[in-house]
Design a protein around this motif. Structure first.
Motif: not given
Length: 300
Positions: A6-16
């Motif tokens: 949920v934190m990853i989605n809320d912070c709009h983080l990406n795995d490149i």
């Protein structure tokens, strides 16, 4: 784990993604990718060439991760290039009427002027007339872009590139007018031995003559025979322009015409395009390509 996602989605983080081994951790027969970098949109916008590499494990059961930022330093401005497809847009003429100006290495094509002639013709005609009254080019008219075209794959040396000069439409237009006026008198003042760049003459005539001379090189004559092959390289760089002006004067060209040539030579600037961007302005002596061929014929 759900809170972490949920934190990853809320912070709009990406795995490149990554390169190297698909796993970063293992124990016995268990392999997993537990370690990774996550990036937000701002990072990816600023460091678009970022990549992640999985290195080989040493003492730890986790593999080290190598982050390559690969910062790209962009200097200079992108050169403007007019695309002919813009002419097909319904609002093209309206946009042009509201924004017309042609200063600088413009990048406009011939089709642009053909399509837009009703709008731009007064400015173009006035500019040409002003030049032929003897007024020098403004800097933004005499500026040209230079593009380096590699002659071979993987070119690294200057000698392995071919420079191409991208002149403005205005420069090409005046060059063509001067060249067309010269063509009517060139046959009268250029030696018959010079066959190149003169209408009605063919440079292949000299090739055939040279072949006949070589075939007869062994003919017995008093004193013997010898053939010299001369190649004038980089004639543009080695020619003294003041000497050219003097030759033009001796051939009877008026000072007004010589002034046109001088204005074409003395006020030219180059900007080199590297990786699509303009870099600096140089001021070497240079003349219009089509005209200089004719003028060099006076000296040969």
């Amino acid at each position: 784990m759900e809170d972490f996602n949920v934190m990853i989605n809320d912070c709009h983080l990406n795995d490149i993604g990554f390169c190297g081994s698909p796993f970063t951790w293992n124990r016995a027969n268990l392999f997993q990718r537990l370690d990774r970098f996550l990036f937000n949109h701002e990072w990816l916008a600023k460091f678009s060439a970022t990549n992640v590499e999985h290195l080989s494990r040493t003492l730890s059961d986790h593999a080290p991760l190598l982050l390559n930022i690969n910062v790209i330093n962009h200097t200079g401005n992108f050169a403007f290039r007019f695309l002919n497809m813009w002419l097909l847009h319904d609002n093209f003429n309206m946009v042009l009427e509201n924004n017309w100006a042609t200063a600088g290495p413009d990048g406009f094509t011939t089709k642009f002027f053909q399509k837009s002639w009703d709008i731009v013709k007064e400015d173009v005609i006035f500019a040409v007339q002003d030049f032929f009254r003897g007024n020098p080019y403004p800097k933004f008219f005499s500026s040209s872009n230079i593009v380096l075209i590699p002659k071979i794959d993987g070119a690294k040396r200057w000698s392995e590139f071919r420079p191409i000069s991208l002149c403005t439409f205005f420069n090409k237009l005046n060059s063509k007018i001067i060249a067309s006026r010269l063509t009517t008198i060139l046959p009268k003042i250029i030696s018959l031995n010079q066959t190149g760049f003169v209408k009605g003459r063919s440079i292949s005539d000299n090739v055939l003559l040279a072949q006949e001379l070589v075939n007869d090189i062994n003919s017995k004559v008093p004193g013997g025979n010898i053939v010299f092959k001369l190649d004038i390289t980089k004639a543009y760089d080695n020619l003294d322009w003041n000497f050219l002006y003097k030759i033009l004067s001796l051939f009877g060209f008026s000072q007004d015409f010589i002034l046109l040539i001088r204005n074409s030579v003395d006020n030219c600037f180059f900007s080199v395009i590297i990786n699509g961007r303009n870099h600096g302005f140089l001021n070497p002596l240079k003349v219009l390509d089509k005209v200089i061929r004719f003028l060099l014929l006076f000296l040969l």
